[in-house]
Design a protein around this motif. Sequence first.
Motif, PDB file in Angstrom:
ATOM      1  N   ILE A  37      23.890  58.356  67.744  1.00  0.00           N
ATOM      2  CA  ILE A  37      24.971  57.790  66.437  1.00  0.00           C
ATOM      3  C   ILE A  37      24.635  58.643  65.481  1.00  0.00           C
ATOM      4  CG2 ILE A  37      25.435  55.560  65.093  1.00  0.00           C
ATOM      5  CD1 ILE A  37      24.301  53.764  67.419  1.00  0.00           C
ATOM      6  N   SER A  38      25.681  59.077  64.998  1.00  0.00           N
ATOM      7  CA  SER A  38      25.836  60.001  63.841  1.00  0.00           C
ATOM      8  C   SER A  38      27.150  59.794  62.926  1.00  0.00           C
ATOM      9  CB  SER A  38      25.998  61.658  64.239  1.00  0.00           C
ATOM     10  OG  SER A  38      25.978  62.416  63.066  1.00  0.00           O
ATOM     11  N   VAL A  39      27.112  58.728  62.113  1.00  0.00           N
ATOM     12  CA  VAL A  39      28.341  58.199  61.758  1.00  0.00           C
ATOM     13  C   VAL A  39      29.283  59.137  60.915  1.00  0.00           C
ATOM     14  CG1 VAL A  39      29.404  56.306  60.035  1.00  0.00           C
ATOM     15  CG2 VAL A  39      27.451  55.806  61.427  1.00  0.00           C
ATOM     16  N   HIS A  40      28.377  59.891  59.858  1.00  0.00           N
ATOM     17  CA  HIS A  40      29.178  60.718  59.295  1.00  0.00           C
ATOM     18  C   HIS A  40      29.075  62.364  59.909  1.00  0.00           C
ATOM     19  CE1 HIS A  40      25.676  62.406  57.503  1.00  0.00           C
ATOM     20  NE2 HIS A  40      26.194  63.217  56.942  1.00  0.00           N
ATOM     21  N   GLY A  41      28.206  62.738  60.742  1.00  0.00           N
ATOM     22  CA  GLY A  41      28.189  64.015  61.229  1.00  0.00           C
ATOM     23  C   GLY A  41      28.838  64.026  62.642  1.00  0.00           C
ATOM     24  N   ASP A  42      30.068  64.203  62.599  1.00  0.00           N
ATOM     25  CA  ASP A  42      30.855  64.533  63.935  1.00  0.00           C
ATOM     26  C   ASP A  42      30.363  65.655  64.726  1.00  0.00           C
ATOM     27  OD1 ASP A  42      32.707  64.939  65.885  1.00  0.00           O
ATOM     28  OD2 ASP A  42      34.249  64.260  64.509  1.00  0.00           O
ATOM     29  N   PRO A  43      29.694  65.378  65.983  1.00  0.00           N
ATOM     30  CA  PRO A  43      29.298  66.534  66.825  1.00  0.00           C
ATOM     31  C   PRO A  43      30.249  67.412  67.367  1.00  0.00           C
ATOM     32  CG  PRO A  43      28.416  64.532  67.455  1.00  0.00           C
ATOM     33  CD  PRO A  43      29.588  64.156  66.411  1.00  0.00           C
ATOM     34  N   ALA A  44      31.459  66.945  67.333  1.00  0.00           N
ATOM     35  CA  ALA A  44      32.587  67.743  67.838  1.00  0.00           C
ATOM     36  C   ALA A  44      33.508  68.379  66.943  1.00  0.00           C
ATOM     37  CB  ALA A  44      33.755  66.856  68.824  1.00  0.00           C
ATOM     38  N   VAL A  45      33.055  68.528  65.587  1.00  0.00           N
ATOM     39  CA  VAL A  45      33.987  68.886  64.654  1.00  0.00           C
ATOM     40  C   VAL A  45      33.675  70.316  64.303  1.00  0.00           C
ATOM     41  CG1 VAL A  45      32.431  68.420  62.452  1.00  0.00           C
ATOM     42  CG2 VAL A  45      34.828  68.358  62.236  1.00  0.00           C
ATOM     43  N   GLU A  46      34.456  71.241  63.800  1.00  0.00           N
ATOM     44  CA  GLU A  46      34.188  72.586  63.633  1.00  0.00           C
ATOM     45  C   GLU A  46      33.237  72.834  62.575  1.00  0.00           C
ATOM     46  OE1 GLU A  46      37.621  74.777  62.712  1.00  0.00           O
ATOM     47  OE2 GLU A  46      38.601  74.483  64.830  1.00  0.00           O
ATOM     48  N   ILE A  47      32.012  73.408  62.757  1.00  0.00           N
ATOM     49  CA  ILE A  47      30.937  73.433  61.841  1.00  0.00           C
ATOM     50  C   ILE A  47      31.364  74.502  60.612  1.00  0.00           C
ATOM     51  CG2 ILE A  47      28.342  74.278  61.625  1.00  0.00           C
ATOM     52  CD1 ILE A  47      29.027  71.770  63.420  1.00  0.00           C
ATOM     53  N   VAL A  88      36.188  63.133  72.929  1.00  0.00           N
ATOM     54  CA  VAL A  88      35.923  64.809  73.349  1.00  0.00           C
ATOM     55  C   VAL A  88      35.023  64.871  74.444  1.00  0.00           C
ATOM     56  CG1 VAL A  88      35.559  66.855  72.601  1.00  0.00           C
ATOM     57  CG2 VAL A  88      36.542  65.271  71.183  1.00  0.00           C
ATOM     58  N   GLU A  89      35.308  65.195  75.713  1.00  0.00           N
ATOM     59  CA  GLU A  89      34.168  65.581  76.567  1.00  0.00           C
ATOM     60  C   GLU A  89      33.488  66.893  76.400  1.00  0.00           C
ATOM     61  OE1 GLU A  89      33.973  65.134  81.537  1.00  0.00           O
ATOM     62  OE2 GLU A  89      35.940  65.410  80.727  1.00  0.00           O
ATOM     63  N   HIS A  90      32.580  66.898  76.544  1.00  0.00           N
ATOM     64  CA  HIS A  90      31.790  68.209  76.543  1.00  0.00           C
ATOM     65  C   HIS A  90      31.345  68.599  77.765  1.00  0.00           C
ATOM     66  CE1 HIS A  90      31.900  67.919  72.185  1.00  0.00           C
ATOM     67  NE2 HIS A  90      31.319  66.526  72.145  1.00  0.00           N
ATOM     68  N   SER A  91      30.793  67.697  78.690  1.00  0.00           N
ATOM     69  CA  SER A  91      30.456  68.116  79.979  1.00  0.00           C
ATOM     70  C   SER A  91      30.594  66.677  80.698  1.00  0.00           C
ATOM     71  CB  SER A  91      29.046  68.400  80.115  1.00  0.00           C
ATOM     72  OG  SER A  91      28.062  67.255  79.638  1.00  0.00           O
ATOM     73  N   PRO A  92      30.308  66.726  81.981  1.00  0.00           N
ATOM     74  CA  PRO A  92      30.451  65.347  82.833  1.00  0.00           C
ATOM     75  C   PRO A  92      29.771  64.179  82.237  1.00  0.00           C
ATOM     76  CG  PRO A  92      30.315  67.249  84.416  1.00  0.00           C
ATOM     77  CD  PRO A  92      30.390  67.691  82.963  1.00  0.00           C
ATOM     78  N   ARG A  93      28.752  64.483  81.675  1.00  0.00           N
ATOM     79  CA  ARG A  93      27.793  63.313  81.286  1.00  0.00           C
ATOM     80  C   ARG A  93      27.492  63.328  79.724  1.00  0.00           C
ATOM     81  NH1 ARG A  93      25.077  64.889  85.931  1.00  0.00           N
ATOM     82  NH2 ARG A  93      23.591  66.359  84.840  1.00  0.00           N
ATOM     83  N   CYS A  94      28.220  63.987  78.999  1.00  0.00           N
ATOM     84  CA  CYS A  94      28.058  64.223  77.368  1.00  0.00           C
ATOM     85  C   CYS A  94      29.701  64.172  76.965  1.00  0.00           C
ATOM     86  CB  CYS A  94      27.532  65.368  77.112  1.00  0.00           C
ATOM     87  SG  CYS A  94      27.137  65.413  75.397  1.00  0.00           S
ATOM     88  N   ARG A  95      29.742  62.935  75.889  1.00  0.00           N
ATOM     89  CA  ARG A  95      31.043  63.112  75.304  1.00  0.00           C
ATOM     90  C   ARG A  95      30.902  62.578  73.803  1.00  0.00           C
ATOM     91  NH1 ARG A  95      34.044  57.660  78.418  1.00  0.00           N
ATOM     92  NH2 ARG A  95      32.187  56.485  78.147  1.00  0.00           N
ATOM     93  N   THR A  96      31.756  62.697  72.909  1.00  0.00           N
ATOM     94  CA  THR A  96      32.004  62.569  71.691  1.00  0.00           C
ATOM     95  C   THR A  96      32.946  61.265  71.565  1.00  0.00           C
ATOM     96  OG1 THR A  96      31.046  64.447  70.438  1.00  0.00           O
ATOM     97  CG2 THR A  96      32.462  62.937  69.048  1.00  0.00           C
ATOM     98  N   ILE A  97      32.589  60.334  71.016  1.00  0.00           N
ATOM     99  CA  ILE A  97      33.330  58.912  70.756  1.00  0.00           C
ATOM    100  C   ILE A  97      33.603  58.952  69.295  1.00  0.00           C
ATOM    101  CG2 ILE A  97      33.715  56.525  71.452  1.00  0.00           C
ATOM    102  CD1 ILE A  97      31.902  57.055  73.693  1.00  0.00           C
TER     103      ILE A  97
END
Length: 447
Positions: A37-47, A88-97
């Motif tokens: 859980i990363s409410v304000h830090g989106d893992p799929a956003v452009e760094i 956003v699906e990053h791999s078969p077992r990892c996604r950002t929601i």
Amino acid sequence: MRETWVRSRPLIRSNLRQNPEPIKPMDITSKQHIALISVHGDPAVEIGKEEAGGQNVYVRQVGEALANQGWHVDMFTRCSSAEQPKIVEHSPRCRTIRLTAGPEEFVPRDEIFGYANTFVEELVKFQQQSGIKYSLVHTNYWISAWVGMELKKRQAVKQVHTYHSLGAVKYKSVTTIPMIATTRLNFEKAVLETAERIVATSPQETEHMRSLVSTKGNIDIIPCGTDIHRFGALSKEAARAALGIDSDAKMVFYVGRFDERKGIETLVRAVGQSKLRGHEKIKLVIGGGSRPGQSDGIERERIEKIVAELGMSDFTIFPGRIGDDILPAYYTAADVCVVPSHYEPFGLVAIEAMACGTPVVASDVGGLQFTVVPEQTGLLAPAKDEVAFATAIDRILSNPEWRNQLGQGARKRVEEKFSWDGVAHQLSELYTKLLEKPAKALEQVSA
């Protein structure tokens, strides 16, 4: 809930495409589901975009590495734009929601807590609709800590927490204390005392927790990591050729958010008083995203004015946001990477540069005291001390042979201590150990 599912290429946060197929619940027959859980830090956003930095990288890389080890990883964040895909699906077992909590637009982190309760409701709703129940949540930053503690009141779930920044430390270095400060400090103390485990990224961060937050709670030290294959694959000559940097230039590099606490002014003034100026071809590169009119854009404008006032505009470059694909070239091309932050609990930029064989001059604070080994991988200088930074930068730039020795030591340290696979392995062992024990209900915690 209307959802859009997209797939992203590994390690590249752009180039997303929509998938017209409906969302299907993930297979839950192998390793258990966990939620980062990363409410304000989106893992799929452009760094490099506003308020997108080390935490985003940490969550994304940890999530992908854990998925490679067999975990089903869902990374939850707040949707900050109506145009963003919901999944956003990053791999078969990892996604950002991305959950809708408040307006679907950028909201400064100090204002996001007002939507935290909605975030919890949407996360619970997602579990109900998808048929997934998370056995463990790993929360990141204090707002997410509160979300995790709220979930523990509703369901049997274990909580692991990483602070990324401690309010008790941060508020010592700023002149204006935000209204949210008391709330933040209360919940940072509560999560330390109630979470099944706190993950500190350095011994220095652990010391701050114990001296400034609470003597209660369980803490493990597991550092941040970096991709040791992506960072360090180029030669310096190839990197400079790709960027158009002269082979005889002395390149000083900074990359990160434009934020006063990042100490960019200290770096600029240090380079401005370098004893090598006028004798060597210095090139100062200050990389990072900025949004005109927003806080980081305003800070960039302030830094540009200082550069102009010091007569440094002719050798200073502001390339803007540096994409993942070209970032290793910037690190590798540099003679020294400078991390002049007023405080850093860890400092991902430092180990990314070190992985590329580039020595680091960093502030003698927080986790930077752990990542950078003075005289072996770089040098440390007191935060905000432009004279000390100038001396440290000059020492490295004026001695190419020693600079190369520091770079070799830096690469070796990263290989031994800071690979993402190694970090994920340690986290995986921690999760497994915690899940062997029954979860305890969490009582109400007040702000």
